[in-house]
Design a protein around this motif. Structure first.
Motif, PDB file in Angstrom:
ATOM      1  N   PRO A 105       0.812  -1.228   0.000  1.00 22.57           N
ATOM      2  CA  PRO A 105       0.000   0.000   0.000  1.00 22.57           C
ATOM      3  C   PRO A 105       0.840   1.269   0.000  1.00 22.57           C
ATOM      4  CG  PRO A 105      -0.174  -1.142   2.111  1.00 22.57           C
ATOM      5  CD  PRO A 105       0.489  -2.077   1.170  1.00 22.57           C
ATOM      6  N   LEU A 106       2.016   1.239   0.624  1.00 25.75           N
ATOM      7  CA  LEU A 106       2.880   2.418   0.623  1.00 25.75           C
ATOM      8  C   LEU A 106       3.420   2.691  -0.780  1.00 25.75           C
ATOM      9  CD1 LEU A 106       4.817   1.861   3.969  1.00 25.75           C
ATOM     10  CD2 LEU A 106       3.282   3.766   3.444  1.00 25.75           C
ATOM     11  N   LEU A 107       3.830   1.624  -1.486  1.00 24.25           N
ATOM     12  CA  LEU A 107       4.328   1.792  -2.851  1.00 24.25           C
ATOM     13  C   LEU A 107       3.229   2.293  -3.783  1.00 24.25           C
ATOM     14  CD1 LEU A 107       6.713  -1.244  -3.546  1.00 24.25           C
ATOM     15  CD2 LEU A 107       7.287   1.184  -3.561  1.00 24.25           C
ATOM     16  N   VAL A 108       2.034   1.715  -3.642  1.00 24.80           N
ATOM     17  CA  VAL A 108       0.914   2.148  -4.485  1.00 24.80           C
ATOM     18  C   VAL A 108       0.611   3.621  -4.237  1.00 24.80           C
ATOM     19  CG1 VAL A 108      -1.557   1.863  -4.939  1.00 24.80           C
ATOM     20  CG2 VAL A 108      -0.092  -0.153  -4.677  1.00 24.80           C
ATOM     21  N   THR A 109       0.581   4.017  -2.964  1.00 21.39           N
ATOM     22  CA  THR A 109       0.315   5.420  -2.624  1.00 21.39           C
ATOM     23  C   THR A 109       1.387   6.329  -3.199  1.00 21.39           C
ATOM     24  OG1 THR A 109      -0.779   4.757  -0.567  1.00 21.39           O
ATOM     25  CG2 THR A 109      -0.036   7.039  -0.720  1.00 21.39           C
ATOM     26  N   ALA A 110       2.648   5.924  -3.067  1.00 25.34           N
ATOM     27  CA  ALA A 110       3.751   6.737  -3.583  1.00 25.34           C
ATOM     28  C   ALA A 110       3.675   6.877  -5.099  1.00 25.34           C
ATOM     29  CB  ALA A 110       5.085   6.111  -3.181  1.00 25.34           C
ATOM     30  N   ILE A 111       3.346   5.789  -5.795  1.00 25.28           N
ATOM     31  CA  ILE A 111       3.274   5.829  -7.260  1.00 25.28           C
ATOM     32  C   ILE A 111       2.136   6.741  -7.722  1.00 25.28           C
ATOM     33  CG2 ILE A 111       2.745   4.459  -9.312  1.00 25.28           C
ATOM     34  CD1 ILE A 111       4.233   2.122  -7.907  1.00 25.28           C
ATOM     35  N   VAL A 112       0.948   6.563  -7.114  1.00 24.61           N
ATOM     36  CA  VAL A 112      -0.195   7.408  -7.492  1.00 24.61           C
ATOM     37  C   VAL A 112       0.112   8.875  -7.191  1.00 24.61           C
ATOM     38  CG1 VAL A 112      -2.616   7.930  -7.009  1.00 24.61           C
ATOM     39  CG2 VAL A 112      -1.866   5.547  -7.172  1.00 24.61           C
ATOM     40  N   MET A 113       0.714   9.123  -6.044  1.00 21.04           N
ATOM     41  CA  MET A 113       1.059  10.488  -5.655  1.00 21.04           C
ATOM     42  C   MET A 113       2.026  11.111  -6.657  1.00 21.04           C
ATOM     43  SD  MET A 113       2.477  11.752  -1.939  1.00 21.04           S
ATOM     44  CE  MET A 113       3.738  10.472  -1.914  1.00 21.04           C
ATOM     45  N   MET A 114       3.078  10.377  -7.026  1.00 26.13           N
ATOM     46  CA  MET A 114       4.058  10.910  -7.970  1.00 26.13           C
ATOM     47  C   MET A 114       3.451  11.161  -9.343  1.00 26.13           C
ATOM     48  SD  MET A 114       7.696   9.031  -7.085  1.00 26.13           S
ATOM     49  CE  MET A 114       7.050   7.361  -7.151  1.00 26.13           C
ATOM     50  N   LEU A 115       2.605  10.247  -9.796  1.00 25.37           N
ATOM     51  CA  LEU A 115       1.963  10.424 -11.101  1.00 25.37           C
ATOM     52  C   LEU A 115       1.097  11.686 -11.123  1.00 25.37           C
ATOM     53  CD1 LEU A 115       0.917   6.754 -11.994  1.00 25.37           C
ATOM     54  CD2 LEU A 115       2.694   8.129 -13.092  1.00 25.37           C
ATOM     55  N   LEU A 116       0.337  11.891 -10.048  1.00 22.77           N
ATOM     56  CA  LEU A 116      -0.529  13.068  -9.984  1.00 22.77           C
ATOM     57  C   LEU A 116       0.282  14.360  -9.897  1.00 22.77           C
ATOM     58  CD1 LEU A 116      -3.332  11.733  -7.612  1.00 22.77           C
ATOM     59  CD2 LEU A 116      -3.510  12.165 -10.070  1.00 22.77           C
ATOM     60  N   VAL A 117       1.369  14.328  -9.133  1.00 21.94           N
ATOM     61  CA  VAL A 117       2.225  15.513  -9.017  1.00 21.94           C
ATOM     62  C   VAL A 117       2.893  15.813 -10.360  1.00 21.94           C
ATOM     63  CG1 VAL A 117       4.324  16.441  -7.962  1.00 21.94           C
ATOM     64  CG2 VAL A 117       2.617  15.307  -6.536  1.00 21.94           C
ATOM     65  N   TYR A 118       3.415  14.774 -11.025  1.00 24.42           N
ATOM     66  CA  TYR A 118       4.051  14.979 -12.333  1.00 24.42           C
ATOM     67  C   TYR A 118       3.049  15.508 -13.351  1.00 24.42           C
ATOM     68  CZ  TYR A 118       8.163  12.440 -10.672  1.00 24.42           C
ATOM     69  OH  TYR A 118       9.277  12.054  -9.980  1.00 24.42           O
ATOM     70  N   LEU A 119       1.833  14.961 -13.330  1.00 22.04           N
ATOM     71  CA  LEU A 119       0.791  15.450 -14.228  1.00 22.04           C
ATOM     72  C   LEU A 119       0.488  16.911 -13.943  1.00 22.04           C
ATOM     73  CD1 LEU A 119      -1.331  14.914 -16.409  1.00 22.04           C
ATOM     74  CD2 LEU A 119      -2.891  14.133 -14.601  1.00 22.04           C
ATOM     75  N   GLY A 120       0.444  17.248 -12.652  1.00 24.43           N
ATOM     76  CA  GLY A 120       0.207  18.641 -12.273  1.00 24.43           C
ATOM     77  C   GLY A 120       1.327  19.554 -12.719  1.00 24.43           C
ATOM     78  N   MET A 121       2.566  19.071 -12.683  1.00 22.79           N
ATOM     79  CA  MET A 121       3.702  19.873 -13.142  1.00 22.79           C
ATOM     80  C   MET A 121       3.608  20.146 -14.640  1.00 22.79           C
ATOM     81  SD  MET A 121       5.676  20.796 -10.697  1.00 22.79           S
ATOM     82  CE  MET A 121       6.142  20.389  -8.999  1.00 22.79           C
ATOM     83  N   ILE A 122       3.137  19.150 -15.385  1.00 22.16           N
ATOM     84  CA  ILE A 122       2.957  19.336 -16.825  1.00 22.16           C
ATOM     85  C   ILE A 122       1.901  20.405 -17.104  1.00 22.16           C
ATOM     86  CG2 ILE A 122       2.182  18.204 -18.955  1.00 22.16           C
ATOM     87  CD1 ILE A 122       3.376  15.605 -17.841  1.00 22.16           C
ATOM     88  N   LEU A 123       0.885  20.448 -16.246  1.00 25.50           N
ATOM     89  CA  LEU A 123      -0.206  21.415 -16.403  1.00 25.50           C
ATOM     90  C   LEU A 123       0.164  22.749 -15.754  1.00 25.50           C
ATOM     91  CD1 LEU A 123      -3.200  19.018 -15.658  1.00 25.50           C
ATOM     92  CD2 LEU A 123      -2.348  19.748 -17.891  1.00 25.50           C
ATOM     93  N   LEU A 124       1.170  23.415 -16.325  1.00 29.36           N
ATOM     94  CA  LEU A 124       1.565  24.766 -15.913  1.00 29.36           C
ATOM     95  C   LEU A 124       2.196  24.838 -14.519  1.00 29.36           C
ATOM     96  CD1 LEU A 124      -1.490  26.738 -17.313  1.00 29.36           C
ATOM     97  CD2 LEU A 124       0.706  26.290 -18.417  1.00 29.36           C
ATOM     98  N   ILE A 125       2.704  23.727 -14.007  1.00 32.55           N
ATOM     99  CA  ILE A 125       3.516  23.667 -12.780  1.00 32.55           C
ATOM    100  C   ILE A 125       2.719  23.896 -11.496  1.00 32.55           C
ATOM    101  CG2 ILE A 125       5.472  24.653 -11.507  1.00 32.55           C
ATOM    102  CD1 ILE A 125       6.798  25.247 -14.157  1.00 32.55           C
ATOM    103  N   ILE A 126       1.873  24.909 -11.460  1.00 27.70           N
ATOM    104  CA  ILE A 126       1.185  25.284 -10.217  1.00 27.70           C
ATOM    105  C   ILE A 126       0.369  24.128  -9.625  1.00 27.70           C
ATOM    106  CG2 ILE A 126      -0.584  26.786  -9.221  1.00 27.70           C
ATOM    107  CD1 ILE A 126       0.447  29.014 -11.004  1.00 27.70           C
ATOM    108  N   PRO A 127      -0.420  23.382 -10.421  1.00 22.06           N
ATOM    109  CA  PRO A 127      -1.141  22.232  -9.828  1.00 22.06           C
ATOM    110  C   PRO A 127      -0.195  21.204  -9.215  1.00 22.06           C
ATOM    111  CG  PRO A 127      -2.057  22.798 -11.973  1.00 22.06           C
ATOM    112  CD  PRO A 127      -0.792  23.579 -11.836  1.00 22.06           C
ATOM    113  N   GLY A 128       0.949  20.991  -9.854  1.00 25.17           N
ATOM    114  CA  GLY A 128       1.914  20.032  -9.311  1.00 25.17           C
ATOM    115  C   GLY A 128       2.513  20.510  -8.000  1.00 25.17           C
ATOM    116  N   LEU A 129       2.819  21.795  -7.912  1.00 25.55           N
ATOM    117  CA  LEU A 129       3.339  22.362  -6.667  1.00 25.55           C
ATOM    118  C   LEU A 129       2.300  22.248  -5.563  1.00 25.55           C
ATOM    119  CD1 LEU A 129       5.488  23.952  -5.104  1.00 25.55           C
ATOM    120  CD2 LEU A 129       4.471  26.064  -6.003  1.00 25.55           C
ATOM    121  N   TYR A 130       1.061  22.555  -5.908  1.00 26.53           N
ATOM    122  CA  TYR A 130      -0.030  22.446  -4.929  1.00 26.53           C
ATOM    123  C   TYR A 130      -0.129  21.024  -4.389  1.00 26.53           C
ATOM    124  CZ  TYR A 130      -4.815  21.450  -3.445  1.00 26.53           C
ATOM    125  OH  TYR A 130      -5.908  20.990  -2.755  1.00 26.53           O
ATOM    126  N   LEU A 131      -0.125  20.028  -5.272  1.00 28.28           N
ATOM    127  CA  LEU A 131      -0.294  18.635  -4.845  1.00 28.28           C
ATOM    128  C   LEU A 131       0.934  18.124  -4.088  1.00 28.28           C
ATOM    129  CD1 LEU A 131      -2.032  17.020  -7.955  1.00 28.28           C
ATOM    130  CD2 LEU A 131      -3.067  17.637  -5.764  1.00 28.28           C
TER     131      LEU A 131
END
Length: 253
Positions: A143-169
């Motif tokens: 569960p820790l690995l799954v959480t870390a992977i989902v978290m990183m994917l969402l943060v990276y996606l947010g960084m692609i979307l003009l950086i601010i969403p990724g910083l927020y997440l």
């Protein structure tokens, strides 16, 4: 009488819930998210500094043991897989070996970081802190690995979307890993609970971690000696923030 009181006459007053969390007693996730909270960066850091006494050896010792084990295990595993790739003259096998080594390192890193987080949380709640706590959460590796992977994917996606969403997440998800361990929450619930809680005071939490990051970087300049104090300060500060928001469940006997 307020609408909230009418809809739930047995709900504890917000002031009582705040006092409960401040004392380190656990709140339900729903209570923690609905009651509201606040903190002072200066007071939080001051408390964290006072609480580093008696925990520096545990935290720094844990980091030393972890990195020694990780270095040796990664070297041995990487060497074996790399040698097999050379012997078979198979580039794909070598690449697979690198991926396996990376997954293995992550499988060690996240349960360890969860253990470090729990040391800070238990110290913040005046619960017994032991060296074994750092290495007590490998049973939650998946569960820790799954959480870390989902978290990183969402943060990276947010960084692609003009950086601010990724910083927020990246800030909003800071407490997701501790929630998986301390409350046993599944991945999405842990991510959402962390996000909703931190969003209430996102800029203040951002300021706290920015200041801690600067303090930690500056402390590393004189041969890294200052890290003996600033790494525990960082860990315990995160524990106090967690306690302030969610409270802490009693330690298992």
């Amino acid at each position: 009488m307020s609408d909230a009181s009418i809809s739930n006459p047995y709900a504890a007053p917000a002031s009582q819930l705040q006092e409960t969390a401040a004392a380190g007693q656990a709140l339900s996730i729903e209570q923690a998210l609905s009651r509201g909270y606040d903190f002072s960066i200066g007071e939080l850091l001051s408390e964290a500094w006072q609480r580093t006494k008696g925990t520096k050896g545990i935290i720094i010792g844990g980091f030393i043991v972890f990195y020694a084990v990780l270095l040796i295990a990664s070297f041995v595993l990487g060497g074996i897989l790399g040698l097999l790739g050379l012997m078979s003259d198979n580039i794909a096998l070598g690449l697979i070996g690198q991926m396996v080594t990376g997954v293995f390192a992550a499988a060690l890193a996240y349960p360890f970081m969860a253990g470090i987080n729990m040391v800070g949380i238990r110290r913040a709640a005046d619960q017994p802190v032991t060296f074994n706590e750092i290495f007590s959460h490998f049973g939650r590796t998946v569960p820790l690995l799954v959480t870390a992977i989902v978290m990183m994917l969402l943060v990276y996606l947010g960084m692609i979307l003009l950086i601010i969403p990724g910083l927020y997440l990246s800030i909003a998800y800071m407490l997701a890993i501790p929630l998986v361990v301390e409350r046993g929450l599944p991945t999405w619930q842990a991510l959402e609970a962390s996000r909703k809680a931190i969003t209430q005071h996102w800029f203040k939490v951002f300021g706290l971690f920015l200041l801690l990051g600067l303090i930690t970087m500056l402390s590393a300049i004189p041969l890294g000696i200052g890290l003996v104090w600033t790494i525990p300060l960082f860990v315990i500060s995160m524990g106090i923030l967690y306690r302030t928001i969610f409270g802490v469940l009693p330690a298992a006997q």
